[in-house]
Design a protein around this motif. Structure first.
Motif, mmCIF file in Angstrom:
data_model
loop_
_atom_site.group_PDB
_atom_site.id
_atom_site.type_symbol
_atom_site.label_atom_id
_atom_site.label_comp_id
_atom_site.label_asym_id
_atom_site.label_seq_id
_atom_site.Cartn_x
_atom_site.Cartn_y
_atom_site.Cartn_z
ATOM 1 N N ASP A 62 0.809 -1.217 0.000
ATOM 2 C CA ASP A 62 0.000 0.000 0.000
ATOM 3 C C ASP A 62 0.841 1.266 0.000
ATOM 4 O O ASP A 62 0.297 2.367 -0.152
ATOM 5 C CB ASP A 62 -0.928 0.022 1.230
ATOM 6 N N GLY A 63 2.152 1.113 0.213
ATOM 7 C CA GLY A 63 3.005 2.293 0.211
ATOM 8 C C GLY A 63 2.812 3.188 1.415
ATOM 9 O O GLY A 63 3.101 4.388 1.370
ATOM 10 N N ILE A 64 2.357 2.640 2.525
ATOM 11 C CA ILE A 64 2.147 3.400 3.764
ATOM 12 C C ILE A 64 3.097 2.845 4.823
ATOM 13 O O ILE A 64 3.048 1.657 5.142
ATOM 14 C CB ILE A 64 0.691 3.284 4.271
ATOM 15 N N LYS A 178 -2.948 -3.568 7.327
ATOM 16 C CA LYS A 178 -4.154 -3.802 6.526
ATOM 17 C C LYS A 178 -5.420 -3.627 7.356
ATOM 18 O O LYS A 178 -6.437 -3.115 6.866
ATOM 19 C CB LYS A 178 -4.100 -5.206 5.934
ATOM 20 N N ALA A 179 -5.362 -4.030 8.630
ATOM 21 C CA ALA A 179 -6.530 -3.899 9.508
ATOM 22 C C ALA A 179 -6.899 -2.442 9.741
ATOM 23 O O ALA A 179 -8.058 -2.117 9.998
ATOM 24 C CB ALA A 179 -6.260 -4.586 10.845
ATOM 25 N N VAL A 180 -5.890 -1.563 9.656
ATOM 26 C CA VAL A 180 -6.141 -0.125 9.823
ATOM 27 C C VAL A 180 -6.615 0.487 8.510
ATOM 28 O O VAL A 180 -7.599 1.222 8.472
ATOM 29 C CB VAL A 180 -4.868 0.592 10.320
ATOM 30 N N LEU A 278 -9.897 -7.039 0.625
ATOM 31 C CA LEU A 278 -10.653 -5.896 1.145
ATOM 32 C C LEU A 278 -10.191 -4.582 0.537
ATOM 33 O O LEU A 278 -10.962 -3.624 0.430
ATOM 34 C CB LEU A 278 -10.526 -5.818 2.670
ATOM 35 N N GLU A 279 -8.907 -4.520 0.172
ATOM 36 C CA GLU A 279 -8.380 -3.265 -0.371
ATOM 37 C C GLU A 279 -9.115 -2.852 -1.643
ATOM 38 O O GLU A 279 -9.212 -1.660 -1.960
ATOM 39 C CB GLU A 279 -6.880 -3.376 -0.633
ATOM 40 N N THR A 280 -9.663 -3.834 -2.372
ATOM 41 C CA THR A 280 -10.397 -3.508 -3.596
ATOM 42 C C THR A 280 -11.652 -2.701 -3.272
ATOM 43 O O THR A 280 -11.902 -1.639 -3.855
ATOM 44 C CB THR A 280 -10.779 -4.798 -4.346
ATOM 45 N N THR A 281 -12.449 -3.209 -2.340
ATOM 46 C CA THR A 281 -13.680 -2.500 -1.961
ATOM 47 C C THR A 281 -13.362 -1.182 -1.284
ATOM 48 O O THR A 281 -14.035 -0.163 -1.534
ATOM 49 C CB THR A 281 -14.547 -3.393 -1.048
ATOM 50 N N TRP A 282 -12.314 -1.157 -0.444
ATOM 51 C CA TRP A 282 -11.956 0.099 0.225
ATOM 52 C C TRP A 282 -11.475 1.150 -0.778
ATOM 53 O O TRP A 282 -11.739 2.341 -0.614
ATOM 54 C CB TRP A 282 -10.895 -0.142 1.293
#
Length: 645
Positions: A62-64, A178-180, A278-282
């Motif tokens: 995610d680059g974070i 990822k949970a955040v 989940l990252e897709t929907t987010w």
């Protein structure tokens, strides 16, 4: 489609870094886990508590970046651990795979402790020292942790790792991050294996926004526009065919001859979540402005922020016209009123109905069967706009308001300027309702909504608002909001210097048959008048004699009229809610609010203050005149002297 995110695409996120706190019992492997994640090697010697450790952005897809905080386990450091937990974005709780009692401690101490501290962040349960577990006693993690995850819903993931063998070490902090960034709980109910109601509502709104031809299906062009907007890359024709095939196999009604239906759209997102994507929907949700609570981020809405305390916010005619159109659209049986089911459907693209709870619940007039007419619908919006402009604007957008959001509201002129100009341009007035207990305030408010008189006395404990339109001559209607101020709360309420700034007019009710009731109402009137004089937010005031169907006490009429004369306000308005004799009281309240320079009460303190100010002003004028005369005289003298020379 939704979610065919190209490799290497960075998922948008509202965060610049994620703060992960690692906690757990002594010797459960906290520090070794952190050190191994940071160096990709097992440390032979590690400090008892590591300093702050940063995992750089390139460590994560995610680059974070992630900042990891190690915590001590000793009792004397309990306060430090608590403070760190309160500042966490996510918590990693560790247990040792070779010490079963440390897993029990998570269930009996650490998880309850996080709840006690009211820390509401995702928790990752991590079993460390996997290499030391007795291989003759394997455990089924899902079976062991299942009941605990049911009890503590904040647990996002359970994972076991080995720092010594570098097994699943990096995954621990990937899951924490990822949970955040992409939490499961707002999107998906693990127990029922279904999308959460708020998630369905948000995705429905997104679907409708993308359905440009409004045929209840996303055609290939609409799918591609959606894909480009969210993931910056189009779909190939073969990919669109594959997406539709996957949907149709599981949900036949998810695809029709026009394209992908709402059911198919929702199914795809449920499928992504079930597969851990989940990252897709987010990504989709955040592209359309949603935060982790699946609400539009109010801080990003163009709501007027620079306004004086005595200014208010109203809907513009453009926003009102939009709401009228929405009302007609959802009035499916065209009876001029919205049933509960129609109102639910109207708000089906919002997180929930905004009017189910105070102060909006039961605040407007309804039909005999409880349906909401257009006047009540618009009144409710006027109330929400006055009390909570960001929420009002957010809900306009949820409903599909396509105009410039900045043009949905207007800020009224300062009331102090209205006072000077002796005229107001406002369309919505807020009236504060004061009065002693049993003076009839609640009956007065409910009568404004056309509800029948109730003889049983009920003490009001919460803040109460009611709102309705008031018909004026020539059809120039105004919206009037009545806000009841409880007698016991008046002192605290007036302790705020700006308490009257939002008030356009105040009324003071008293039981005309009770001498004490008038006495107490006059005291409240005096307190409000004094507050207005001191704060310079003075408001027009009216005295209302309720229960006019009862006999007044002997000097009641004379006493009330003398009070009004002394305070320089209009004579008392006598009403009987029981007899439905309201004496045009609500129209008279609106008229008083419009003529904002009249019926503003004066106390002896205020008169003395005004007289003193007049003397000061007069002195300043005289001093100015004297100074001007002196200047003229000096100039004349210099002219005379110059001629002489």
């Amino acid at each position: 489609m939704s979610g065919v995110s190209p490799e290497g695409t960075t998922i948008s996120s509202p965060r610049s870094a994620v703060r992960v706190v690692v906690a757990g019992d002594h010797a459960t492997g906290k520090s070794s886990l952190i050190a191994a994640a940071a160096s990709d090697a097992f440390p032979e010697n590690v400090l008892p508590v590591l300093p702050l450790t940063d995992l750089p952005a390139e460590y994560f897809p995610d680059g974070i970046p992630v900042t990891i905080i190690d915590t001590p386990s000793s009792l004397e450091d309990k306060d430090t651990v608590e403070e760190e937990l309160k500042r966490a974005d996510a918590i990693v709780l560790t247990y040792a795979c070779d010490q079963p009692e440390t897993l029990t401690r998570l269930q009996t101490f650490w998880l309850p402790e996080i709840r006690r501290l009211k820390v509401k962040v995702p928790v990752i349960v991590v079993g460390c020292k996997l290499d030391l577990r007795n291989e003759h006693y394997p455990i089924n993690l899902e079976l062991v942790m299942g009941p605990t995850m049911q009890q503590f819903r904040e647990i996002e993931t359970c994972i076991e790792c080995s720092a010594a063998n570098l097994v699943q070490v990096a995954e621990v902090f990937y899951y924490a991050q990822k949970a955040v960034l992409h939490p499961t709980a707002p999107l998906f109910d693990q127990e029922s294996q279904t999308l959460q109601p708020r998630c369905i509502r948000a995705l429905k709104r997104i679907f409708l926004l993308c359905d440009q031809d409004m045929d209840s299906a996303l055609n290939d062009n609409e799918l591609n526009e959606f894909q480009v907007k969210c993931f910056n890359a189009p779909l190939q024709p073969s990919e669109i065919v594959d997406v539709k095939r996957v949907v149709q196999e599981k949900v036949p009604e998810g695809v029709n001859r026009l394209g992908l239906t709402l059911k198919g759209f929702l199914y795809l997102h449920a499928l992504f979540i079930e597969k851990g994507r989940l990252e897709t929907t987010w990504t989709v949700l955040r592209e359309f402005g949603y935060n982790n609570e699946l609400e539009l981020e109010k801080e990003n809405l163009p709501v007027p922020s620079e306004k004086a305390p005595d200014q208010s916010v109203e809907l513009t005619s453009e926003a009102v016209d939009f709401l009228k159109g929405i009302f007609r659209l959802f009035d499916s049986n065209k009876d001029g009123a919205l049933q509960d089911s129609e109102l639910d459907e109207l708000f089906s693209t919002a997180p929930e109905s905004p009017w189910n709870d105070p102060p909006y619940k039961d605040s407007v007039e309804t039909t005999e069967v409880g349906d909401l007419k257009l006047s009540g619908f618009l009144s409710q919006w006027a109330l929400m706009t006055l009390l909570d402009p960001p929420q009002s604007l957010a809900y306009l957008i949820y409903l599909g308001y396509t105009g410039d959001p900045a043009t949905a509201f207007c800020v009224t002129r300062k009331r102090s300027l209205d006072f000077k100009k002796q005229h107001t341009q406002r369309h919505v007035f807020q009236c504060f309702v004061f009065g002693p207990k049993k003076s009839g305030k609640s009956a007065f408010l409910t009568s404004f909504l056309g509800r029948p008189f109730q003889s049983k006395y009920n003490l009001t404990t919460d803040q109460c608002y009611v709102v309705n339109t008031v018909d004026q001559l020539r059809g120039n209607n105004k919206t009037l909001i009545l806000h009841e101020i409880q007698e016991d709360n008046v002192k605290e309420f007036l302790s705020n210097k700006e308490s009257l700034a939002a008030c356009d007019v105040a009324v003071f009710l008293y039981d005309s048959s009770d001498e004490y009731s008038l006495k107490r109402a006059s005291e409240l009137l005096m307190e409000v008048a004094r507050q207005g004089e001191d704060s310079e937010y003075g408001v027009p005031c009216l005295l209302i004699a309720t229960k006019d169907d009862l006999d007044s006490y002997p000097t009641g009429i004379k006493d009330s009229e003398m009070l009004c004369l002394t305070m320089k306000i209009d004579a008392p308005i006598r009403i009987s809610v029981k007899e439905k004799d309201m004496n045009d009281v609500f129209l008279r309240i609106v008229n008083a609010a419009e003529r904002c320079h009249l019926s503003v009460p004066e106390t002896e303190h205020g008169r003395n203050k005004k007289h003193y100010q007049q003397l000061v002003n007069r002195s300043l004028i005289l001093a100015s005149v004297g100074a001007a005369v002196a200047v003229v005289a000096f100039a004349a003298y210099r002219s005379y002297a110059s001629r002489k020379s």
